[in-house]
Design an enzyme around this catalytic site. Structure first.
Site, PDB file in Angstrom:
ATOM      1  N   ARG A  64     -20.949  30.980 -13.730  1.00  0.00           N
ATOM      2  CA  ARG A  64     -21.012  29.662 -14.372  1.00  0.00           C
ATOM      3  C   ARG A  64     -19.780  29.474 -15.242  1.00  0.00           C
ATOM      4  NH1 ARG A  64     -27.239  30.905 -15.658  1.00  0.00           N
ATOM      5  NH2 ARG A  64     -27.852  31.202 -13.497  1.00  0.00           N
ATOM      6  N   TYR A  98     -24.512  25.284 -21.295  1.00  0.00           N
ATOM      7  CA  TYR A  98     -25.366  26.302 -20.665  1.00  0.00           C
ATOM      8  C   TYR A  98     -26.495  25.625 -19.889  1.00  0.00           C
ATOM      9  CZ  TYR A  98     -29.060  29.599 -19.884  1.00  0.00           C
ATOM     10  OH  TYR A  98     -30.052  30.320 -19.269  1.00  0.00           O
ATOM     11  N   GLY A 149     -32.925  18.116  -9.057  1.00  0.00           N
ATOM     12  CA  GLY A 149     -32.352  16.768  -8.965  1.00  0.00           C
ATOM     13  C   GLY A 149     -33.361  15.639  -8.892  1.00  0.00           C
ATOM     14  N   SER A 193     -35.867  26.059  -3.990  1.00  0.00           N
ATOM     15  CA  SER A 193     -35.065  25.809  -5.194  1.00  0.00           C
ATOM     16  C   SER A 193     -33.641  26.319  -4.995  1.00  0.00           C
ATOM     17  CB  SER A 193     -35.707  26.554  -6.378  1.00  0.00           C
ATOM     18  OG  SER A 193     -34.887  26.470  -7.524  1.00  0.00           O
ATOM     19  N   HIS A 245     -32.063  26.937  -7.844  1.00  0.00           N
ATOM     20  CA  HIS A 245     -31.894  27.458  -9.202  1.00  0.00           C
ATOM     21  C   HIS A 245     -31.008  26.497 -10.018  1.00  0.00           C
ATOM     22  CE1 HIS A 245     -32.387  31.339 -11.605  1.00  0.00           C
ATOM     23  NE2 HIS A 245     -31.697  30.562 -12.421  1.00  0.00           N
ATOM     24  N   LYS A 294     -40.153  31.906  -5.786  1.00  0.00           N
ATOM     25  CA  LYS A 294     -39.285  30.770  -6.136  1.00  0.00           C
ATOM     26  C   LYS A 294     -37.825  31.096  -5.817  1.00  0.00           C
ATOM     27  CE  LYS A 294     -37.673  28.152 -10.178  1.00  0.00           C
ATOM     28  NZ  LYS A 294     -36.383  28.802 -10.469  1.00  0.00           N
ATOM     29  N   GLY A 346     -36.707  20.632 -14.404  1.00  0.00           N
ATOM     30  CA  GLY A 346     -36.024  21.571 -15.287  1.00  0.00           C
ATOM     31  C   GLY A 346     -35.276  20.871 -16.396  1.00  0.00           C
TER      32      GLY A 346
HETATM   33  C1  GLV Z   1     -31.605  31.876 -15.990  1.00  0.00           C
HETATM   34  O1  GLV Z   1     -32.546  31.859 -15.247  1.00  0.00           O
HETATM   35  C2  GLV Z   1     -30.468  31.017 -15.836  1.00  0.00           C
HETATM   36  O2  GLV Z   1     -30.335  30.413 -14.742  1.00  0.00           O
HETATM   37  O3  GLV Z   1     -29.653  30.911 -16.750  1.00  0.00           O
END
Ligand code: GLV
Length: 496
Positions: free
Chosen positions: A311, A171, A428, A393, A395, A371, A449
């Site tokens: 994802r 995740y 990155g 960004s 994300h 953002k 992050g």
């Molecule tokens: C939440 O912001 C995520 O990208 O999982």
């Protein structure tokens, strides 16, 4: 019972040794021989949970062996036991004194021993890894996690991977679709080249700056990663303490596992509140007002999640939130559907428009940072709508894919709004040279992050602090090498 095994093998090899020193050496050798099959394929952390009963049984075994051994052999037998148990002093020593009593050489033994056992834990049973069931987050033997000396933010990830269940690691680590954006994020910074300036006095180099007027020790902040309680039992509170210790600003996510007021109180460090739309506009407005009351200094609207990205790792893992994990800023729910990632994060899909930027700018006295911007025309409209800063960004490569890298999107955004507002960037950045490059391209600050999550998973608040300090020291060194003395004054021609 690992300690008991070591006691018994130590006793046997000690009894056979010709002298006391030989017995100690044989005991040590027997320890490593036993660990050659690292805990018989079971990850270290499960054994950590047995450490106390195991230790007690081990002590009882020592007493029995000592009582039953003829006096002429007792010294060698006890020496064998001492030798066999000696290497186990590593973990308590790291825990209580923050360092190993053994030479650095042994470090690899400990980490690779753990890695060998835990990377195989999902073989043939992905779903048991993807669906952690225990109410007590079994992968934390937090007290047994050795403190990590952060040398390399990339290597740190593999340590975190060893500690986390596969589903949780995926995740955090994963991106969307084919993960093209994720894969290119780091190399996009590295494709740029610095043009160092020589013959400058770099005896004093400053990394201190201000972000929307708030003083910070470094132009490196903490990005708002969701669900930090899966990485460490104290979740966002530990991150807040680590960031404050480093002198860095933290962005606290709406999707935190600790309520926003509690995170605010966890440290004195400066914090911004990251905003998703939660369920409905009224509840979201309430969250914003709560954040302002709690002392957050800016509101960060994440605008690149109108729907959740696809994802694949989470879908393949059928990832569900661990039983103990709650979205602490959400209204309480018993809905089972919200235990799936899609269900939980589906509640934050934020179909906002530029008008909403104006809405939040009017609702609160906190400045609004937008953002998730990748285009110069969007950046201009955000600023025209009332944004006080823009955050470039992708994300983390977790939404649309493939998209342009942050490194390549940054210059046009800076060129369009950089004179009017502060511009930040994430994605990155792993080395001081990446950060210096971003500053030269016009970013006021960068945000981190995943490395913060890896620091949190491996060392709690200390791990977070170490990651931020490590990257700042790397930045300071690169600045000196490039003839730059102040992060607020990095010449644009320092980078090509
Ligand atoms: C939440 O912001 C995520 O990208 O999982």
């Amino acid at each position: 019972m690992i300690i008991t095994n070591h006691v018994l093998t130590g006793a046997v090899v000690g009894a056979m040794a010709p002298s006391v020193p030989a017995a100690v050496a044989a005991g040590v050798a027997s320890h490593f021989a036993l660990d050659a099959v690292p805990h018989f394929g079971v990850p270290d952390r499960y054994f950590m949970r047995l450490a106390v009963p195991d230790g007690l049984v081990g002590l009882a075994a020592i007493a029995v062996v000592a009582a039953r051994t003829p006096a002429d052999r007792r010294g060698r037998v006890l020496a064998g036991i001492v030798g066999a148990c000696l290497p186990d002093m590593d973990k308590p020593s790291r825990q209580f004194f923050g360092r190993s009593p053994f030479p650095a050489l042994l470090d690899d033994y400990w980490t690779t021993g753990t890695r060998a056992s835990s990377t195989s834990r999902c073989a043939g049973s992905r779903s048991s890894c993807a669906r952690p069931r225990s109410p007590s987050l079994p992968w934390f033997a937090a007290s047994a996690v050795p403190r990590v000396a952060v040398m390399d933010l990339v290597a740190l990830e593999s340590r975190a991977r060893d500690l986390l269940p596969q589903g949780v690691y995926d995740y955090y680590a994963g991106g969307a679709e084919a993960e093209v954006t994720l894969g290119e994020a780091g190399s996009a910074w590295q494709a740029r080249r610095l043009r160092p300036r020589m013959l400058r006095d770099v005896s004093s180099v400053s990394t201190a700056t201000t972000l929307l007027g708030t003083a910070v020790s470094m132009p490196i902040g903490v990005a708002p990663w969701a669900l930090q309680g899966m990485a460490h039992p104290e979740g966002e509170s530990a991150t807040a303490r680590g960031a404050a210790d480093a002198g860095a600003l933290m962005t606290v996510p709406t999707t935190a596992t600790v309520p926003l007021e509690e995170v605010a109180k966890a440290s004195d460090g400066p914090k911004w509140f990251q905003l998703y739309r939660v369920r409905d506009g009224a509840y979201t407005d309430e969250l914003v007002l709560r954040a302002a009351d709690a002392g957050y200094r800016a509101l960060v609207m994440t605008v690149d999640l109108p729907v959740l990205g696809r994802r694949l790792r989470d879908l393949v893992n059928e990832f569900v939130l661990p039983d103990d994990i709650r979205l602490a800023n959400h209204p309480p729910t018993d809905s089972l559907g919200e235990r799936t990632l899609d269900g939980a994060l589906g509640t934050i899909a934020s179909t906002w428009t530029f008008d909403d930027v104006g809405h939040f700018a009017a609702l609160t006295s906190m400045p609004v940072v937008v953002k998730g911007v990748l285009r110069d025309d969007d950046a201009r409209q955000c600023v025209d709508a009332g944004a006080a800063a823009v955050w470039v960004s992708t994300h983390g490569g977790r939404q649309a894919d493939p998209v342009v890298s942050s490194a390549s999107a940054l210059p046009a955004v800076v060129g369009t709004v950089g004179e009017d507002v502060e511009v930040y960037v994430d994605g990155g950045l792993r080395r001081g040279s990446d950060v210096l490059g971003a500053l030269a391209l016009g970013a006021r600050a960068v945000f981190l992050g995943r490395p913060v999550i890896w620091g949190l998973a491996t060392g709690g608040a200390d791990g977070v602090r170490d990651v931020l300090v490590e990257l700042t020291e790397s930045l300071r060194l690169t600045m000196a090498l490039c003839g730059v003395t102040d992060v607020r004054d990095v010449p644009p021609d320092l980078v090509t």
